[in-house]
Design a protein around this motif. Sequence first.
Motif, short mmCIF file in Angstrom:
data_model
loop_
_atom_site.label_atom_id
_atom_site.label_comp_id
_atom_site.label_asym_id
_atom_site.label_seq_id
_atom_site.Cartn_x
_atom_site.Cartn_y
_atom_site.Cartn_z
N PRO A 57 0.83 -1.22 0.00
CA PRO A 57 0.00 0.00 0.00
C PRO A 57 0.86 1.26 0.00
O PRO A 57 2.05 1.21 0.31
N LEU A 58 0.22 2.38 -0.31
CA LEU A 58 0.95 3.62 -0.55
C LEU A 58 0.21 4.79 0.06
O LEU A 58 -1.02 4.87 0.00
N THR A 59 0.96 5.70 0.69
CA THR A 59 0.44 6.99 1.12
C THR A 59 1.09 8.06 0.25
O THR A 59 2.31 8.20 0.25
N LEU A 60 0.28 8.80 -0.48
CA LEU A 60 0.79 9.79 -1.42
C LEU A 60 1.08 11.12 -0.71
O LEU A 60 0.89 11.27 0.49
N GLY A 61 1.55 12.08 -1.49
CA GLY A 61 1.75 13.44 -1.01
C GLY A 61 3.20 13.80 -0.79
O GLY A 61 3.94 13.06 -0.13
N TRP A 62 3.62 14.94 -1.37
CA TRP A 62 4.98 15.45 -1.18
C TRP A 62 4.97 16.83 -0.51
O TRP A 62 5.87 17.15 0.24
N ASP A 63 3.98 17.66 -0.80
CA ASP A 63 3.90 19.01 -0.23
C ASP A 63 3.37 18.96 1.20
O ASP A 63 2.32 18.35 1.45
N VAL A 64 4.05 19.63 2.10
CA VAL A 64 3.58 19.63 3.49
C VAL A 64 3.89 20.96 4.16
O VAL A 64 4.92 21.57 3.91
N SER A 65 2.97 21.40 5.00
CA SER A 65 3.21 22.52 5.90
C SER A 65 2.68 22.13 7.27
O SER A 65 1.59 21.55 7.38
N GLY A 66 3.45 22.42 8.31
CA GLY A 66 3.02 22.04 9.65
C GLY A 66 3.99 22.48 10.71
O GLY A 66 4.77 23.42 10.52
N VAL A 67 3.97 21.78 11.82
CA VAL A 67 4.75 22.14 12.99
C VAL A 67 5.69 20.98 13.34
O VAL A 67 5.26 19.82 13.41
N VAL A 68 6.96 21.30 13.54
CA VAL A 68 7.92 20.27 13.92
C VAL A 68 7.51 19.67 15.26
O VAL A 68 7.32 20.38 16.25
N GLU A 69 7.37 18.34 15.28
CA GLU A 69 6.93 17.64 16.48
C GLU A 69 8.10 16.96 17.19
O GLU A 69 8.14 16.89 18.41
N SER A 70 9.07 16.47 16.41
CA SER A 70 10.28 15.89 16.99
C SER A 70 11.38 15.92 15.95
O SER A 70 11.12 16.02 14.74
N VAL A 71 12.63 15.82 16.40
CA VAL A 71 13.78 15.87 15.49
C VAL A 71 14.65 14.66 15.72
O VAL A 71 14.77 14.13 16.84
N GLY A 72 15.31 14.20 14.65
CA GLY A 72 16.23 13.09 14.74
C GLY A 72 17.63 13.55 15.11
O GLY A 72 17.93 14.76 15.18
N LEU A 73 18.49 12.59 15.33
CA LEU A 73 19.87 12.86 15.71
C LEU A 73 20.55 13.74 14.66
O LEU A 73 20.44 13.50 13.46
N GLY A 74 21.25 14.77 15.13
CA GLY A 74 22.04 15.60 14.24
C GLY A 74 21.33 16.80 13.65
O GLY A 74 21.94 17.61 12.96
#
Length: 319
Positions: A57-74
């Motif tokens: 299965p697939l979830t489409l979509g490339w454009d996004v605007s929102g709020v940073v919820e968490s960040v990865g290392l670095g």
Amino acid sequence: MRAVRQDEFGGPEVLKEGTVPMPVPDVGEIRVAVRAAGVNPTDCQHRAGGLFLNDLPLTLGWDVSGVVESVGLGVTIFQPGDEVFGMLPYPYGVGAHAEYAVGPARSFARKPAGLDHVQAAALPLAALTAYQAIVDTAGLRAGQRALIHAASGGVGHLAVQIAKARGAHVIGTVLGKDRQEFVRGLGADEVIDNATTDFAETVGEVDFVLDTLSGDIRSRSLSILRPDGTMVTTVPNGAADAAEREAGQGGRVRMIGVQADHAGMKAIADLAASGALRPRIHATFPLAKAAEAHAMLENERTTGKIVLVAEGREDRNTD
């Protein structure tokens, strides 16, 4: 989390809302709580099948605007709570049509305060396509003549504004009188109605062409492109490529594939913050009605962009 999924390729009806695991940001990535997500023609093409993404299965979509919820290392350029917008890496970083999306931090930029999330979500893929064609590929300069086809469309209406911001003389083509005034309002110096006028006979020579249509539009545009000019096309056309090479014109035509780009997103954010770039929103739909958004994009003559809004998270400017 909720996401729009498809288990098969086909028409808009294959899009269904479902529940999937919450994505976890990896090294160098951020997780964004999606406020709004743009819908582009490439979403419809991938939904139907036969393009780059073949695993379901697939979830489409490339454009996004929102709020940073968490960040990865670095990750150092964003922190939780920052408002951001961007394009997930095309094509394999797909997944914006969901409550949360994960992508490389440097695929995003800070959302300008003057844009709401719906406006910001309308920009990334289309504006990056236009910016990478006009600035990075053609190096359009002040005083040059730019011909933008489908100037009222998702890419086209942003390309008109970016070319004007570069100081170019901008000529837009549209289909129908109802769109002429809209494109003039974007700053176009000339607007040609393809339904009644042959642009190749009236425009004169141009330095740059943005072709999102191909077909005979491409060959007729080449006939008015200056010898040192550049045409950038978004539509692969092997037969046209071969004919242009045979005629010795291949070097003037460049095929663009949009790429995630932190510097490009920052430039787009700066243009939007200055008021030089504003997206036209044709319609918005709740995330759960993504199928209706796809049907509209495929079956109607849209002006500007269609955007999905996460229910309970809509944020719209009122000015």
